[in-house]
Design a protein around this motif. Sequence first.
Motif, PDB file in Angstrom:
ATOM      1  N   VAL A  36       0.835  -1.202   0.000  1.00 27.35           N
ATOM      2  CA  VAL A  36       0.000   0.000   0.000  1.00 27.35           C
ATOM      3  C   VAL A  36       0.872   1.256   0.000  1.00 27.35           C
ATOM      4  N   GLU A  37       1.930   1.253   0.806  1.00 26.63           N
ATOM      5  CA  GLU A  37       2.860   2.388   0.819  1.00 26.63           C
ATOM      6  C   GLU A  37       3.410   2.655  -0.581  1.00 26.63           C
ATOM      7  N   GLU A  38       3.823   1.596  -1.247  1.00 28.71           N
ATOM      8  CA  GLU A  38       4.386   1.740  -2.591  1.00 28.71           C
ATOM      9  C   GLU A  38       3.350   2.292  -3.558  1.00 28.71           C
ATOM     10  N   GLN A  39       2.119   1.841  -3.435  1.00 30.21           N
ATOM     11  CA  GLN A  39       1.049   2.331  -4.307  1.00 30.21           C
ATOM     12  C   GLN A  39       0.836   3.835  -4.130  1.00 30.21           C
ATOM     13  N   VAL A  40       0.855   4.276  -2.889  1.00 36.04           N
ATOM     14  CA  VAL A  40       0.669   5.709  -2.618  1.00 36.04           C
ATOM     15  C   VAL A  40       1.823   6.510  -3.218  1.00 36.04           C
ATOM     16  N   GLN A  41       3.036   6.043  -2.994  1.00 34.00           N
ATOM     17  CA  GLN A  41       4.209   6.745  -3.521  1.00 34.00           C
ATOM     18  C   GLN A  41       4.174   6.831  -5.044  1.00 34.00           C
ATOM     19  N   LEU A  42       3.847   5.730  -5.690  1.00 33.87           N
ATOM     20  CA  LEU A  42       3.807   5.713  -7.156  1.00 33.87           C
ATOM     21  C   LEU A  42       2.638   6.523  -7.692  1.00 33.87           C
ATOM     22  N   GLY A  43       1.527   6.507  -6.975  1.00 30.26           N
ATOM     23  CA  GLY A  43       0.381   7.311  -7.394  1.00 30.26           C
ATOM     24  C   GLY A  43       0.713   8.791  -7.387  1.00 30.26           C
ATOM     25  N   VAL A  44       1.372   9.235  -6.313  1.00 28.59           N
ATOM     26  CA  VAL A  44       1.769  10.649  -6.217  1.00 28.59           C
ATOM     27  C   VAL A  44       2.816  10.981  -7.286  1.00 28.59           C
ATOM     28  N   LYS A  45       3.754  10.076  -7.491  1.00 27.97           N
ATOM     29  CA  LYS A  45       4.783  10.305  -8.513  1.00 27.97           C
ATOM     30  C   LYS A  45       4.160  10.434  -9.896  1.00 27.97           C
ATOM     31  N   SER A  46       3.198   9.583 -10.206  1.00 23.23           N
ATOM     32  CA  SER A  46       2.536   9.652 -11.515  1.00 23.23           C
ATOM     33  C   SER A  46       1.796  10.978 -11.679  1.00 23.23           C
ATOM     34  N   LEU A  47       1.285  11.508 -10.561  1.00 24.43           N
ATOM     35  CA  LEU A  47       0.571  12.781 -10.604  1.00 24.43           C
ATOM     36  C   LEU A  47       1.535  13.938 -10.829  1.00 24.43           C
ATOM     37  N   ILE A  48       2.600  13.988 -10.035  1.00 27.09           N
ATOM     38  CA  ILE A  48       3.565  15.085 -10.111  1.00 27.09           C
ATOM     39  C   ILE A  48       4.248  15.113 -11.480  1.00 27.09           C
ATOM     40  N   GLU A  49       4.570  13.941 -12.001  1.00 26.36           N
ATOM     41  CA  GLU A  49       5.297  13.855 -13.271  1.00 26.36           C
ATOM     42  C   GLU A  49       4.382  13.699 -14.476  1.00 26.36           C
ATOM     43  N   ALA A  50       3.070  13.738 -14.241  1.00 30.21           N
ATOM     44  CA  ALA A  50       2.086  13.572 -15.320  1.00 30.21           C
ATOM     45  C   ALA A  50       2.398  12.323 -16.151  1.00 30.21           C
ATOM     46  N   ASP A  51       2.685  11.232 -15.439  1.00 28.21           N
ATOM     47  CA  ASP A  51       3.097   9.979 -16.070  1.00 28.21           C
ATOM     48  C   ASP A  51       1.900   9.038 -16.166  1.00 28.21           C
ATOM     49  N   ILE A 113      -5.868   8.841  -7.058  1.00 29.24           N
ATOM     50  CA  ILE A 113      -4.814   9.793  -7.427  1.00 29.24           C
ATOM     51  C   ILE A 113      -4.265   9.452  -8.806  1.00 29.24           C
ATOM     52  N   ALA A 114      -4.090   8.157  -9.065  1.00 26.95           N
ATOM     53  CA  ALA A 114      -3.580   7.726 -10.368  1.00 26.95           C
ATOM     54  C   ALA A 114      -4.540   8.111 -11.492  1.00 26.95           C
ATOM     55  N   TYR A 115      -5.827   8.007 -11.252  1.00 26.97           N
ATOM     56  CA  TYR A 115      -6.810   8.413 -12.262  1.00 26.97           C
ATOM     57  C   TYR A 115      -6.685   9.914 -12.552  1.00 26.97           C
ATOM     58  N   HIS A 116      -6.485  10.702 -11.493  1.00 29.71           N
ATOM     59  CA  HIS A 116      -6.298  12.143 -11.694  1.00 29.71           C
ATOM     60  C   HIS A 116      -4.998  12.407 -12.456  1.00 29.71           C
ATOM     61  N   ALA A 117      -3.993  11.589 -12.209  1.00 25.16           N
ATOM     62  CA  ALA A 117      -2.723  11.726 -12.940  1.00 25.16           C
ATOM     63  C   ALA A 117      -2.940  11.490 -14.434  1.00 25.16           C
ATOM     64  N   MET A 118      -3.751  10.500 -14.772  1.00 29.42           N
ATOM     65  CA  MET A 118      -4.061  10.243 -16.190  1.00 29.42           C
ATOM     66  C   MET A 118      -4.726  11.459 -16.820  1.00 29.42           C
ATOM     67  N   ASP A 119      -5.638  12.057 -16.079  1.00 36.81           N
ATOM     68  CA  ASP A 119      -6.345  13.230 -16.588  1.00 36.81           C
ATOM     69  C   ASP A 119      -5.382  14.401 -16.759  1.00 36.81           C
ATOM     70  N   LEU A 120      -4.517  14.634 -15.755  1.00 31.85           N
ATOM     71  CA  LEU A 120      -3.584  15.750 -15.815  1.00 31.85           C
ATOM     72  C   LEU A 120      -2.520  15.567 -16.896  1.00 31.85           C
ATOM     73  N   SER A 121      -2.211  14.322 -17.233  1.00 38.83           N
ATOM     74  CA  SER A 121      -1.192  14.075 -18.260  1.00 38.83           C
ATOM     75  C   SER A 121      -1.616  14.616 -19.619  1.00 38.83           C
ATOM     76  N   ARG A 122      -2.913  14.881 -19.767  1.00 42.89           N
ATOM     77  CA  ARG A 122      -3.431  15.426 -21.032  1.00 42.89           C
ATOM     78  C   ARG A 122      -3.643  16.934 -20.965  1.00 42.89           C
ATOM     79  N   GLN A 123      -3.329  17.539 -19.797  1.00 43.17           N
ATOM     80  CA  GLN A 123      -3.618  18.963 -19.623  1.00 43.17           C
ATOM     81  C   GLN A 123      -2.371  19.826 -19.450  1.00 43.17           C
TER      82      GLN A 123
END
Length: 242
Positions: A36-51, A113-123
């Motif tokens: 779960v910790e890893e999921q949170v870290q990767l979710g935030v990373k995907s958001l910050i980096e628009a990955d 958070i990962a879903y929001h990262a997908m959305d932000l990657s297009r914006q």
Amino acid sequence: MASIFDKDELQQHISKQFDQELVDIHSRILAMGGLVEEQVQLGVKSLIEADAELAERVVADDVKINSLEVSIDEECTQILARRQPTARDLRLVMAVIKTITDLERIGDEAKRIAYHAMDLSRQFPKRNQFTDLEHLATHVGVMLHDALDAFARMDVEQAFRVVQDDKVANAEYESILRQQITYMMEDPRSIPVCLDIMWSARSLERIGDRACNICEYVIYYAMGKDIRHISLDQVQKDLKGE
């Protein structure tokens, strides 16, 4: 991994297999916590980096957390049925059942958070829009890690410190909301990006709340005391024996 049971307590159990079952669920919940910790870290990373690719991985891996919740819950149910534990053993099993529920929900927040990262990657958001969100993510990440560490060692004092830290996380979350509302008022074109950031901050704030829940279960196990509806000042007095 160090066991939470001392030798005297283990000797009180008639069945050695029961001892092993308790140690096993303790070990498995820590493995779930690490995932779960890893999921949170990767979710935030995907958001910050628009990955978007990393975000898709986080979403796909959520099934692993769900699977662990089901299997650990089933193991706890079998222990309750076969062993009929009492006192501290019963509190441990109940704490585990409640904790895996919170861990699964933290996994759900990481997926959001990962879903929001997908959305932000297009914006194509501006990098400086994430500064405060990164601070909140770091703070909540530490809370989650410390909560799991408190569970691993059944450390009441550390659990209490995590509960206290939630005040800071809440203040950071409210600050992000005010900031994003200001951005939207200044430039309506920023509304889609700001909304994704606000919802992501909301997920992080909820993760902090779930970390506090885990700490409350630690205190419940160690002290036999439910602190969910007790003020922090009163809990602190109880811990000090006042």
